[in-house]
Design a protein around this motif. Structure first.
Motif: not given
Length: 91
Positions: A24-25, A28-29, A33-39
């Motif tokens: 996930t991290d 995101a990179m 985008i942010s990790t929370s957006r990926v989640r």
């Protein structure tokens, strides 16, 4: 951003470039985008992903395909399609 931070980011990006399966991290990179957006994308099933236990994984090739999945046609392509439609559907 300090030099050490920049070097760490470059190292992570190089690592991501050589991997086929991402976390996930890393996604995101890769997407910026942010990790929370990926989640949230995972939760909404908007992004292709895999689960193994409580871990979420992504196939890099699928993420790249997903990024490019909604292509916007150029004005030239739209005009050609419109011209073809007019020629074929004359009354």
């Amino acid at each position: 951003m300090e030099v050490v931070d920049r070097l760490a980011r470059i190292e992570k990006l190089i690592t991501i470039g050589s991997k086929n399966v991402l976390t996930t991290d890393e996604v995101a990179m890769l997407l910026g985008i942010s990790t929370s957006r990926v989640r949230h994308l995972v939760c909404d099933r908007d992004i292709p992903h895999y689960r193994k236990g409580n871990k979420t994984y992504f196939r890099k090739s699928e993420i790249e395909d997903w990024q490019l999945s909604q292509r916007i046609p150029t004005n030239e392509e739209i005009n050609k399609k419109a011209t073809t439609h007019v020629v074929l559907n004359r009354i």
